[in-house]
Scaffold this active site. Sequence first.
Site, PDB file in Angstrom:
ATOM      1  N   HIS A   1     -16.443 -16.291 -18.451  1.00  0.00           N
ATOM      2  CA  HIS A   1     -17.367 -16.143 -19.582  1.00  0.00           C
ATOM      3  C   HIS A   1     -16.560 -15.690 -20.792  1.00  0.00           C
ATOM      4  O   HIS A   1     -15.832 -14.704 -20.710  1.00  0.00           O
ATOM      5  CB  HIS A   1     -18.446 -15.123 -19.241  1.00  0.00           C
ATOM      6  CG  HIS A   1     -19.208 -14.644 -20.432  1.00  0.00           C
ATOM      7  ND1 HIS A   1     -19.882 -15.511 -21.273  1.00  0.00           N
ATOM      8  CD2 HIS A   1     -19.372 -13.406 -20.961  1.00  0.00           C
ATOM      9  CE1 HIS A   1     -20.435 -14.810 -22.249  1.00  0.00           C
ATOM     10  NE2 HIS A   1     -20.137 -13.531 -22.092  1.00  0.00           N
TER      11      HIS A   1
ATOM     12  N   HIS B   1     -16.295 -15.475 -25.363  1.00  0.00           N
ATOM     13  CA  HIS B   1     -16.975 -15.526 -26.658  1.00  0.00           C
ATOM     14  C   HIS B   1     -16.109 -16.416 -27.546  1.00  0.00           C
ATOM     15  O   HIS B   1     -15.528 -15.959 -28.524  1.00  0.00           O
ATOM     16  CB  HIS B   1     -17.112 -14.129 -27.267  1.00  0.00           C
ATOM     17  CG  HIS B   1     -17.952 -13.184 -26.466  1.00  0.00           C
ATOM     18  ND1 HIS B   1     -18.203 -11.891 -26.844  1.00  0.00           N
ATOM     19  CD2 HIS B   1     -18.631 -13.367 -25.296  1.00  0.00           C
ATOM     20  CE1 HIS B   1     -18.990 -11.303 -25.955  1.00  0.00           C
ATOM     21  NE2 HIS B   1     -19.254 -12.177 -24.993  1.00  0.00           N
TER      22      HIS B   1
ATOM     23  N   TYR C   1     -12.473 -36.061 -20.201  1.00  0.00           N
ATOM     24  CA  TYR C   1     -12.117 -34.793 -19.548  1.00  0.00           C
ATOM     25  C   TYR C   1     -13.199 -33.741 -19.689  1.00  0.00           C
ATOM     26  O   TYR C   1     -13.352 -32.879 -18.819  1.00  0.00           O
ATOM     27  CB  TYR C   1     -10.739 -34.290 -20.011  1.00  0.00           C
ATOM     28  CG  TYR C   1      -9.680 -35.095 -19.322  1.00  0.00           C
ATOM     29  CD1 TYR C   1      -9.247 -34.744 -18.048  1.00  0.00           C
ATOM     30  CD2 TYR C   1      -9.189 -36.272 -19.886  1.00  0.00           C
ATOM     31  CE1 TYR C   1      -8.327 -35.511 -17.360  1.00  0.00           C
ATOM     32  CE2 TYR C   1      -8.267 -37.060 -19.217  1.00  0.00           C
ATOM     33  CZ  TYR C   1      -7.838 -36.679 -17.955  1.00  0.00           C
ATOM     34  OH  TYR C   1      -6.944 -37.443 -17.275  1.00  0.00           O
TER      35      TYR C   1
HETATM   36 ZN   LIG Z   1     -20.492 -11.979 -23.339  1.00  0.00          ZN
END
Ligand SMILES: [Zn+2]
Length: 225
Positions: free
Chosen positions: A93, A95, A120
């Site tokens: 995860h 940002h 891809y």
């Molecule tokens: Zn986050």
Amino acid sequence: MSGTRLREAICRFGRSLFERGLTPGSSGNISVRTEDGGWLVTPTNASLGWLDPARLSKLDAAGRLVSGDKPTKEIPLHTAVYETRGAAQAIVHLHSTHAVALTMLPEIDPRAALPPMTPYYLMKAGQTALLPYYRPGDPAVADAIRGLAGRYSSVLLANHGPVVAGDTLEAAVFATEELEETAKLYLLLRNLNPRYLSPAQVQDLVTHFGVELPAGTHDHPHDHG
Ligand SMILES: [Zn+2]
């Protein structure tokens, strides 16, 4: 992979992602399933740029902290993905700027946040869902992920960032990178009437490489033009 090597791999990939500007400050987190049914997770308030292998949070199969620092507060996100995608071994995860930017555009289809732009992207990230905004750590995000029923290996959280699952840590990292680069391409080409892959070209990739896309959706690629 042994526990020690797995810890080193998490720190190595974390540093690589951070040093390329793919997640700023102490944002982003990584989790990997371990052989004992538990998880290794990056700690809360830790920069991916300088993780300490010995201080990664080790959770047992019930999600209890066994050793290391307190885990990321975005654990509910990871747990919900593992629950709904049985084959997932790792989750990344971030940002990352372009993927976050994409989530704020008005035309984004929540069932296919990106058009089929490159082979891809399809082969590594599949198709990407967009979920609404939730406060970081809000348990409701887990319900939203469960609502996708494991159909997507890559998900974008609005105004927040991508969550990507993989069969290995390396696969999850590479898929996250493809998602970020494809979001960047989309922003570069937005409103320039670009030529995306055609439905026949998408179908050829699905057939040839066994790409798994959420059922039915790839037959009707939406027009972002
Ligand atoms: Zn986050």
